[in-house]
Motif scaffolding. Structure first.
Motif, mmCIF file in Angstrom:
data_model
loop_
_atom_site.group_PDB
_atom_site.id
_atom_site.type_symbol
_atom_site.label_atom_id
_atom_site.label_comp_id
_atom_site.label_asym_id
_atom_site.label_seq_id
_atom_site.Cartn_x
_atom_site.Cartn_y
_atom_site.Cartn_z
ATOM 1 N N ASN A 737 51.798 35.536 34.192
ATOM 2 C CA ASN A 737 52.176 36.433 35.198
ATOM 3 C C ASN A 737 50.902 37.308 35.606
ATOM 4 N N PHE A 738 50.451 37.055 36.875
ATOM 5 C CA PHE A 738 49.357 37.711 37.342
ATOM 6 C C PHE A 738 49.361 39.288 37.177
ATOM 7 N N LEU A 739 50.357 39.872 37.683
ATOM 8 C CA LEU A 739 50.747 41.406 37.609
ATOM 9 C C LEU A 739 50.708 41.983 36.305
ATOM 10 N N ASP A 740 51.159 41.116 35.331
ATOM 11 C CA ASP A 740 50.913 41.835 34.204
ATOM 12 C C ASP A 740 49.508 41.937 33.123
ATOM 13 N N ARG A 741 48.524 41.411 34.001
ATOM 14 C CA ARG A 741 47.338 41.346 33.638
ATOM 15 C C ARG A 741 46.596 42.981 33.806
ATOM 16 N N ASP A 742 45.526 43.099 33.189
ATOM 17 C CA ASP A 742 44.530 44.268 33.508
ATOM 18 C C ASP A 742 43.958 43.884 34.703
ATOM 19 N N ILE A 743 43.211 45.073 35.132
ATOM 20 C CA ILE A 743 42.549 45.122 36.542
ATOM 21 C C ILE A 743 41.250 44.079 36.376
ATOM 22 N N CYS A 744 40.595 44.227 35.210
ATOM 23 C CA CYS A 744 39.423 43.114 34.990
ATOM 24 C C CYS A 744 39.914 41.880 34.994
ATOM 25 N N SER A 745 40.823 41.461 34.397
ATOM 26 C CA SER A 745 41.461 40.245 34.329
ATOM 27 C C SER A 745 41.879 39.700 35.664
ATOM 28 N N GLN A 746 42.438 40.423 36.563
ATOM 29 C CA GLN A 746 42.759 40.232 37.762
ATOM 30 C C GLN A 746 41.600 39.929 38.628
ATOM 31 N N ARG A 747 40.605 40.651 38.617
ATOM 32 C CA ARG A 747 39.432 40.379 39.562
ATOM 33 C C ARG A 747 38.629 39.181 38.997
ATOM 34 N N SER A 748 38.652 39.090 37.858
ATOM 35 C CA SER A 748 38.198 37.770 36.967
ATOM 36 C C SER A 748 38.915 36.616 37.634
ATOM 37 N N ILE A 749 40.315 36.672 37.826
ATOM 38 C CA ILE A 749 40.977 35.415 38.057
ATOM 39 C C ILE A 749 40.840 35.213 39.751
ATOM 40 N N VAL A 750 40.769 36.269 40.287
ATOM 41 C CA VAL A 750 40.356 36.301 41.708
ATOM 42 C C VAL A 750 38.932 35.571 42.204
ATOM 43 N N LEU A 751 38.099 35.831 41.385
ATOM 44 C CA LEU A 751 36.575 35.244 41.509
ATOM 45 C C LEU A 751 36.759 33.820 41.004
ATOM 46 N N GLY A 752 37.458 33.503 40.023
ATOM 47 C CA GLY A 752 37.759 32.134 39.816
ATOM 48 C C GLY A 752 38.492 31.266 40.675
ATOM 49 N N MET A 753 39.273 31.951 41.173
ATOM 50 C CA MET A 753 40.306 30.983 42.127
ATOM 51 C C MET A 753 39.198 30.994 43.260
ATOM 52 N N ALA A 754 38.156 31.975 43.629
ATOM 53 C CA ALA A 754 37.756 31.729 44.839
ATOM 54 C C ALA A 754 36.726 30.464 44.703
ATOM 55 N N TRP A 755 36.230 30.106 43.485
ATOM 56 C CA TRP A 755 35.320 29.094 43.148
ATOM 57 C C TRP A 755 35.892 27.815 43.125
ATOM 58 N N VAL A 756 37.180 27.919 42.406
ATOM 59 C CA VAL A 756 37.810 26.605 42.644
ATOM 60 C C VAL A 756 38.458 26.291 44.226
ATOM 61 N N GLY A 757 38.614 27.225 44.804
ATOM 62 C CA GLY A 757 38.933 26.970 46.217
ATOM 63 C C GLY A 757 37.790 26.460 46.972
ATOM 64 N N LYS A 758 36.711 26.807 46.632
ATOM 65 C CA LYS A 758 35.379 26.528 47.166
ATOM 66 C C LYS A 758 35.283 24.979 46.930
ATOM 67 N N GLY A 759 35.700 24.636 45.600
ATOM 68 C CA GLY A 759 35.464 23.205 45.216
ATOM 69 C C GLY A 759 36.092 22.396 46.048
ATOM 70 N N LEU A 760 37.702 22.793 46.103
ATOM 71 C CA LEU A 760 38.607 22.002 46.902
ATOM 72 C C LEU A 760 38.288 22.029 48.501
ATOM 73 N N LEU A 761 37.934 23.140 49.119
ATOM 74 C CA LEU A 761 37.581 23.319 50.403
ATOM 75 C C LEU A 761 36.555 22.500 50.606
ATOM 76 N N MET A 762 35.272 22.381 49.859
ATOM 77 C CA MET A 762 34.171 21.397 50.176
ATOM 78 C C MET A 762 34.568 19.883 50.276
ATOM 79 N N ARG A 763 35.730 19.522 49.578
ATOM 80 C CA ARG A 763 36.068 18.088 49.467
ATOM 81 C C ARG A 763 37.311 17.730 50.459
ATOM 82 N N GLY A 764 37.813 18.977 51.020
ATOM 83 C CA GLY A 764 38.762 18.929 52.005
ATOM 84 C C GLY A 764 40.279 18.525 51.455
ATOM 85 N N HIS A 765 40.353 19.302 50.373
ATOM 86 C CA HIS A 765 41.763 19.001 49.847
ATOM 87 C C HIS A 765 42.948 20.180 50.400
ATOM 88 N N GLU A 766 44.125 19.917 50.544
ATOM 89 C CA GLU A 766 44.989 20.936 51.020
ATOM 90 C C GLU A 766 45.442 21.900 50.182
#
Length: 1015
Positions: A737-766
């Protein structure tokens, strides 16, 4: 198909019926191209036309002014010169007529503007005319006097052209025709060489001489002419011309004055020019042939040695009666000229096959040099020994001379080396003593190191021919490498690394240097692990030297894989052998550099070797403290990582980042789970490793028996669980549950999802769409504000204390991660899968979503975050895609600039958006959109003129206003007073660059209307 008969008939008809110069430019060009085609393709058919052909071409090219036609004219004359070499032929008969036509264009004075579309430069025309002049020796009676006359021109370009033309004519006309001009040629060349030689003849690396300047080009071209003249004459002519030079009274007088000075300091500019000129003349003569080298050596070298105090029983044809020897102070003039002769004789020995009988001849330059060499080495060494840290510029000249002389003596071919093995060892010892004991004398230290490198490169190129000297040089390399093992204070670590990296230029020692560096790195790494924090700086320096200076040289030697595998596994062995770090400090700077090293090592390996490194790393991962009680797959919740575990996890992430897509991951499910646990803890390598995994992961698994591997869809499904916004209380995924995490974990997840999204975006995955929507939800959701308030209250902070800590800001910055190019991962160096135009597609899909969200948003804080995200997307997208949407982009871009301009934390976005705006201003279609929003654009730029947080923003804003000054007068004139008033304030800016742009801008906008306005 046109045969020879038809071609001859066409040529006759053309010469009789076509009046080329009466036609328009385009038709003249076509006619000249026809003539060129006939001469090139049907030579045998038209050459028999003889006088008629030459006369007809003279008529066709006379009085031509168009540059394109002139290029054809010059080429036609060049062809004629080659077609009719016979002294009784038509070219000999018409030589003066053709010269009269061509001489009108000399020197070339080309005034056509750069944007005339002709694509012809002055240099092209000048080269064409030069080839025409030198195409036939029958031009000699007319061309040479013209060139010699123009040498006295005050126009530097004309003087330079004359020298280039003269050099070409000397080469093509031959010595027999040019010998009658020899005295005049030498007289003119001498004047040019002495008048255009630079002061301070050696320190060109300190910009005392601009090597590309027209003055220096004139000097170099004059010396080239001198060499060409000596080369083109036969023996008797060469001897007479050579005597003309070396017996010249001016040379003797100037040389006597030069060798009467004891110090270079305080000498006049004229003496410095004379020294440079005579050095150039001696060098040019000695490089021509063995005979010329002998003549100049016999004439001057013994006397120069006598001036330096190293005289031998050799008679000299030239005597200097008034000189100061080394006992009264080193004579720089004699030292410089001796080293120039020494260097040029070495160059000659490299290109000439020197026979054994010549070496034994008592009157040869080699015999003479050999007899002086030992004492000369001592003199050169004494110059270096007596120098000090406070040497002035004039003393640097002497030091540079001495080092150059020692280097030259040490790099003669082994078959004709003038120095003995013992003397060679002495030279190396002198240079090494400077490296190891005089590091505070920076200038001398750098020169000595460069000389040692050049000597090493010479030995490498002569491999197999000079094994004895190679053995001596091995001792030098060993001594330099041994400096790494000592902690002496004489030489700093940074200088040791400079010396080692420079010696690595000698290819045969690269592996030895790498092994020594690796040993030093491992020793420092162990010391750091055991609590020796003082070793951290040394380790960082060693790793930087290893990765940036030495390791790249392994790629060309073909030994990279062996080196990379061995060193990578060695690092993992050290981590495996240490169960506990004796420090609680992570030493992030050291860890970062070790990660960079690991990535570069792994990235350069083949798939097979990457698998070996990965296997070893996986074994070490299993030894992590928190994995001793639970396997990969069962890890969940918050984990506390020890210092050792942080290092192991980060380095393992580095290995995964650098893998090739063909390299299979061992236990992919467990690795994925490990990184998913580390990601909310703020472990950036884990986020980047996840991004690399989804970027390179196979779309489907064709080997069902390998149960440990995951498909891309399965991996994405597990990763996206971290983005779950709300869950039912009985859900088995409640731990995510994203909302139950503290703000630092949320920010880390957002940054991590950005990197994962970058990997998917570069290969053209939906699946990147789901991550983009998650980021948008973080930007616009009301839960965002509630989360921030709750976390701040829990931490005992006031509301709104730190805007940068908000989840929305992190989500906005995530779009920068998605689109910005990264040096750390997901690039070609680390074998990322990159689909063409991925940025453009993402931009097109996200732009309408962001624009509508901004329009619908009622909260100021949300709008700031949305505009921040939009700013990142616009600035990180290629300009061509932005221009295609300029009508939508410009209003939003200006709003983003207006809002971001008031936020200090947004200064980088402001600058990036200004660059986009300037790109739009340079595009014709973009200018149309700018005009539609002219008022808002100018007001925005005026505000940014006084932007306090970044100088380059103010400078770029003014540059944009300058670009706008060329827009249609009627649209920009109403804003003229407003712009001039704003720019006036920038004239007092504290930064000079801003003030300069403000002056340009004021001039540009003031010139829009009447110039009567006074400032």
């Amino acid at each position: 198909m046109v045969d020879n008969s038809d071609a001859r008939t066409l040529a006759k008809s053309f010469l009789i019926n076509v009046q080329v110069q009466s036609l328009a430019v385009r038709d003249r060009k076509l006619c000249l191209e026809v003539l060129q085609c006939l001469l090139d393709a049907y030579t045998d058919a038209v050459v028999v036309l003889g006088d008629d052909l030459v006369y007809g071409i003279c008529e066709a090219i006379d009085e031509e002014k168009d540059p394109r036609c002139l290029m054809l004219n010059f080429h036609l004359v060049e062809i004629l010169g080659h077609l009719y070499p016979d002294p009784s032929g038509p070219m000999a008969s018409f030589a003066q007529d053709i010269f009269d036509i061509l001489s009108r264009y000399y020197p070339i004075y080309f005034t056509h503007p750069k944007d005339d579309g002709l694509d012809i430069k002055r240099e092209d025309l000048s080269k064409g005319l030069m080839n025409a002049f030198s195409s036939s020796p029958f031009f000699e009676p007319f061309v040479v006097p013209l060139l010699l006359e123009k040498l006295s021109s005050s126009l530097l370009s004309a003087k330079l052209d004359s020298l280039k033309y003269l050099n070409s004519c000397l080469y093509h006309y031959g010595g027999k025709r040019m010998v009658k001009h020899s005295r005049v040629i030498w007289s003119n060349l001498k004047d040019v060489i002495f008048n255009f030689s630079p002061e301070r003849p050696l320190l060109t690396d300190e910009l005392d001489v601009d090597m590309k300047s027209e003055v220096n080009q004139i000097r170099m071209e004059a010396l080239n002419c001198l060499e060409t003249a000596l080369s083109c004459f036969d023996f008797s002519e060469q001897d007479s011309f050579l005597c003309l030079i070396i017996d010249d009274p001016d040379i003797g007088t100037k040389l006597e004055s030069l060798t009467s000075i004891t110090s270079y300091s305080g000498t006049s500019a004229e003496i410095q020019r004379d020294l440079s000129a005579i050095g150039g003349i001696f060098t040019s003569i000695a490089k021509v042939s063995i005979y010329c080298c002998n003549k100049v050596f016999l004439k001057f070298f013994p006397c120069l040695m006598d001036v330096l105090g190293v005289s031998r029983n050799h008679s000299s044809q030239f005597c200097i009666t008034n000189h100061k020897t080394v006992h009264g102070g080193m004579n720089f003039g004699a030292l410089f000229l001796s080293v120039e002769l020494l260097s040029s004789s070495r160059e000659l020995s490299l290109v000439s096959n020197i026979a054994a009988e010549f070496i034994a001849e008592s009157k040869s330059w080699f015999f003479m040099l050999k007899s002086f060499s030992m004492d000369l080495c001592h003199v050169l060494g004494s110059v270096l020994r007596t120098s000090n840290t406070s040497m002035v510029a004039s003393e640097k000249e002497g030091v540079l001379c001495a080092v150059k002389g020692l280097q030259s003596l040490s790099t003669f071919p082994s078959s004709c080396s003038p120095i003995s093995e013992g003397c060679y060892e002495d030279v190396l010892e002198i240079l090494m003593s400077i490296i190891t004991g005089r590091s505070d004398e920076t200038y001398l230290w750098n020169l000595s190191l460069k000389a040692l490198v050049q000597i090493g490169l010479w030995i490498e190129s002569a491999s197999g021919h000079d094994s004895a000297r190679g053995i001596c040089y091995n001792k030098v390399v060993e001594k330099i490498l041994s400096m790494l093992q000592t902690n002496d204070s004489m030489v700093s670590l940074s200088l040791k690394l400079v010396a080692i990296s420079e010696i690595a230029n000698v290819g045969q020692y690269v592996l030895s240097i790498i092994r020594a560096l690796e040993d030093a790195i491992i020793s420092s790494l162990v010391a750091c692990i055991q609590g020796g924090l003082k070793s951290s700086d040394s380790l960082v320096g060693l790793l930087e030297c290893y990765t940036s200076r030495v390791l790249p040289r392994c790629c060309t030697s073909g030994s990279f894989d062996d080196v990379a595998v061995q060193f990578s596994i060695n690092i993992w062995n050290q981590l495996e052998n240490v169960s506990v770090f004796n420090t609680d400090v992570t030493m992030q700077n050291v860890l970062d550099q070790v990660m960079i090293t690991m990535k570069l090592l792994v990235a350069g390996c083949t798939v097979e070797n990457q698998s070996l490194i990965l296997k070893k790393a996986h074994c070490v991962i299993l030894s992590m403290d928190f994995l001793k009680t639970q396997p990969f797959q069962s890890i969940h919740g918050i984990i506390a990582l020890s210092c050792r575990d942080k290092w192991i996890a980060s380095l393992f992430g580095s290995v995964v980042i650098a893998l090739r897509s063909q390299t299979p991951l061992t236990d992919m499910k467990g690795i994925l789970n490990l990184f998913l646990i580390l990601l909310p803890e703020g472990n950036l390598p884990a986020a980047q490793a996840l991004a690399s995994m989804v970027n390179k992961c196979p779309s489907s698994i064709n080997e069902p028996e390998i149960s440990a591997r995951l498909s891309l869809d399965q991996a994405c499904e597990d990763i996206l669980k971290l983005c779950l916004w709300t869950l039912e209380s009985n859900s088995h995924l409640k731990q995510y549950n994203f909302l139950d995490r503290d703000i630092c974990s949320q920010r880390s997840i957002v940054l991590g999802m950005a990197w994962v999204g970058k990997g998917l975006l570069m290969r053209g995955h939906e699946k990147v769409t789901e991550i983009a929507m998650f980021l948008m939800k973080c930007l616009v959701s009301d839960s965002n504000e509630d989360i921030t308030l709750q976390q701040q209250k829990e931490n005992g902070k006031g509301v709104g204390m730190d805007a940068n800590s908000s989840l929305a800001t992190s989500a906005a910055d995530a779009f920068h991660v998605l689109l910005n190019d990264s040096e750390d991962c997901l690039n070609k160096k680390f074998h990322a899968t990159i689909r063409p135009l991925y940025k453009q597609r993402f931009f097109s899909s996200m732009l309408p979503i962001l624009l509508s969200s901004i329009k619908e948003s009622g909260s100021t804080s949300k709008k700031i975050a949305l505009y921040r995200a939009l700013g990142h997307i616009i600035s990180d997208t290629p300009l061509a895609a932005v221009l295609a949407e300029s009508k939508k982009i410009i209003p939003a871009l200006l709003d983003t600039l207006a809002i971001s301009g008031s936020e200090t934390s947004h200064k980088k976005i402001v600058y990036s958006l200004l660059l986009v705006l300037s790109g739009i201003l340079m595009d014709d279609n973009g200018k149309v959109t700018i005009l539609e929003n002219i008022h808002t654009v100018i007001e925005c730029l005026i505000k940014l003129i006084s932007y306090p947080d970044l100088m380059i923003v103010r400078e770029t804003a003014i540059q944009c206003l300058v670009a706008m000054s060329v827009l249609p007068h009627a649209r920009i004139f109403p804003f003229r007073p407003r712009v001039l008033k704003a720019v006036a304030t920038a004239l007092d800016d504290r930064k000079r660059a801003v003030r300069q742009e403000a002056v340009r801008c004021r001039q540009a906008w003031a010139s829009i209307a009447s110039r009567s306005l006074q400032f």
